[in-house]
Enzyme design. Structure first.
Site, PDB file in Angstrom:
ATOM      1  N   ARG A 123     -12.401  -7.445  34.189  1.00 22.57           N
ATOM      2  CA  ARG A 123     -12.179  -6.992  33.007  1.00 22.57           C
ATOM      3  C   ARG A 123     -11.315  -5.682  32.867  1.00 22.57           C
ATOM      4  NH1 ARG A 123     -17.887  -6.595  29.824  1.00 22.57           N
ATOM      5  NH2 ARG A 123     -17.206  -4.527  29.266  1.00 22.57           N
ATOM      6  N   ARG A 137     -25.579   0.780  19.510  1.00 23.36           N
ATOM      7  CA  ARG A 137     -25.151   1.755  20.557  1.00 23.36           C
ATOM      8  C   ARG A 137     -25.225   3.259  20.133  1.00 23.36           C
ATOM      9  NH1 ARG A 137     -22.172  -2.292  23.808  1.00 23.36           N
ATOM     10  NH2 ARG A 137     -21.041  -1.271  25.666  1.00 23.36           N
ATOM     11  N   ARG A 167     -17.073   5.107  29.539  1.00 26.73           N
ATOM     12  CA  ARG A 167     -18.098   4.375  29.015  1.00 26.73           C
ATOM     13  C   ARG A 167     -19.366   4.895  29.367  1.00 26.73           C
ATOM     14  NH1 ARG A 167     -16.456  -1.195  31.391  1.00 26.73           N
ATOM     15  NH2 ARG A 167     -18.516  -1.892  30.374  1.00 26.73           N
ATOM     16  N   ARG A 175     -17.631  -6.330  39.294  1.00 22.23           N
ATOM     17  CA  ARG A 175     -17.704  -7.440  38.344  1.00 22.23           C
ATOM     18  C   ARG A 175     -16.538  -8.035  38.243  1.00 22.23           C
ATOM     19  NH1 ARG A 175     -20.665  -5.978  33.088  1.00 22.23           N
ATOM     20  NH2 ARG A 175     -18.979  -4.433  32.651  1.00 22.23           N
ATOM     21  N   LYS A 187     -27.570  -6.036  31.154  1.00 28.00           N
ATOM     22  CA  LYS A 187     -28.183  -6.616  29.865  1.00 28.00           C
ATOM     23  C   LYS A 187     -27.652  -7.835  29.804  1.00 28.00           C
ATOM     24  CE  LYS A 187     -26.041  -3.321  27.168  1.00 28.00           C
ATOM     25  NZ  LYS A 187     -25.377  -2.481  28.475  1.00 28.00           N
TER      26      LYS A 187
HETATM   27  P1  AMP Z   1     -19.659  -4.254  26.525  1.00 29.78           P
HETATM   28  O1  AMP Z   1     -19.420  -5.929  26.813  1.00 29.78           O
HETATM   29  O2  AMP Z   1     -21.212  -4.409  25.835  1.00 29.78           O
HETATM   30  O3  AMP Z   1     -19.722  -3.744  27.821  1.00 29.78           O
HETATM   31  O4  AMP Z   1     -18.825  -3.902  25.416  1.00 29.78           O
HETATM   32  C1  AMP Z   1     -17.189  -3.768  25.703  1.00 29.78           C
HETATM   33  C2  AMP Z   1     -16.730  -2.662  24.921  1.00 29.78           C
HETATM   34  O5  AMP Z   1     -16.822  -3.157  23.421  1.00 29.78           O
HETATM   35  C3  AMP Z   1     -17.409  -1.347  24.878  1.00 29.78           C
HETATM   36  O6  AMP Z   1     -16.897  -0.353  25.598  1.00 29.78           O
HETATM   37  C4  AMP Z   1     -16.971  -1.001  23.249  1.00 29.78           C
HETATM   38  O7  AMP Z   1     -15.498  -0.413  23.066  1.00 29.78           O
HETATM   39  C5  AMP Z   1     -16.987  -2.082  22.513  1.00 29.78           C
HETATM   40  N1  AMP Z   1     -18.380  -2.561  21.759  1.00 29.78           N
HETATM   41  C6  AMP Z   1     -19.289  -3.345  22.221  1.00 29.78           C
HETATM   42  N2  AMP Z   1     -20.295  -3.045  21.431  1.00 29.78           N
HETATM   43  C7  AMP Z   1     -20.273  -2.202  20.809  1.00 29.78           C
HETATM   44  C8  AMP Z   1     -20.915  -1.550  19.721  1.00 29.78           C
HETATM   45  N3  AMP Z   1     -22.114  -1.939  19.476  1.00 29.78           N
HETATM   46  N4  AMP Z   1     -20.394  -0.638  19.071  1.00 29.78           N
HETATM   47  C9  AMP Z   1     -19.033  -0.207  19.293  1.00 29.78           C
HETATM   48  N5  AMP Z   1     -18.146  -0.682  20.408  1.00 29.78           N
HETATM   49  C10 AMP Z   1     -18.750  -1.666  20.909  1.00 29.78           C
END
Ligand code: AMP
Length: 213
Positions: A160, A88, A171, A127, A13
């Protein structure tokens, strides 16, 4: 133009969003990036979010929705934006509908990046991200010019914390249990398009066919 990118962790994404930013000149809004920035700046939101992020769990909807509502009040979104990692779950999608309605905006397209599971795990485990500017690399597919050093700002490139195997599995499980429901949610509204998500150039080609140049 309002675009939502759906897809599992590691689907690409963020990579697609970067290409769309250049093509349409609209901002990329990633809730994950917003939480990570908050953590880096040691804000109360960042500290709270990190407790969830480290476990691979979702940050509570109320906080996440508030953050998005605030971000969408900024001036730079007036020509549209790309949402990556939000919504999400259905609760967040309904909150987003309300925000958009208030501003009189409509979603242009929801792009679902349907990357196969084995590729997801490979991508996430390889990554690496810049500890300073957040630029994203991969140990095989997108190497830094100099090992362990960001090409852009020359700071260390790290993994990360939530990209470790155990957290990744959580996740992906949460994606299967909650985020996948959004495919039907947006399909029923006639807004969904699927792209293959196998390579970045191929996915991008499919995205351009859907959204236009
Ligand atoms: P990402 O960078 O999108 O992979 O997000 C990393 C982490 O941030 C996720 O595993 C969640 O813990 C948190 N996070 C990101 N976006 C959301 C969302 N829309 N709702 C809840 N938690 C989020």
């Amino acid at each position: 133009m309002i675009i939502i990118l759906l897809g599992a962790p590691g689907a690409g994404k963020g990579s697609q969003a970067e290409l769309l930013v250049k093509r349409y000149n609209i901002p990329h809004i990633s809730t994950g990036d917003i939480f990570r920035d908050n953590f880096k700046n040691e804000t109360p939101i960042g500290k709270l979010a990190k407790e969830y992020i480290d476990k691979g769990q979702l940050v509570p909807d109320s906080l996440t929705n508030d953050i998005v509502r605030e971000r969408l009040s900024a001036k730079d979104v007036s020509n549209g934006f790309i949402l990556d990692g939000y919504p999400r779950n259905i609760n967040q999608a309904e909150a987003l509908d309300k925000i958009l309605k208030r501003f009189g905006w409509e979603i242009t397209r929801v792009i679902n990046i349907a990357t196969p599971l084995d590729l997801l795990v490979k991508r996430i485990s390889g990554r690496r991200v810049c500890s300073n500017c957040g630029a994203v690399y991969h140990i095989e597919n997108k190497k830094t010019k100099h090992e362990g050093i960001c090409d852009i700002c020359f700071n260390p490139v790290v993994q990360r914390e939530d990209d470790n195997e155990q957290t990744v599995l959580t996740r992906i499980k949460i994606y299967e249990e909650q985020t996948k429901d959004l495919i039907d949610y947006y399909n029923e509204k006639g807004l969904l398009s699927n792209v293959s998500g196998i390579t970045i150039p191929q996915t991008d080609k499919e995205v351009v066919e859907i959204l236009g140049e």
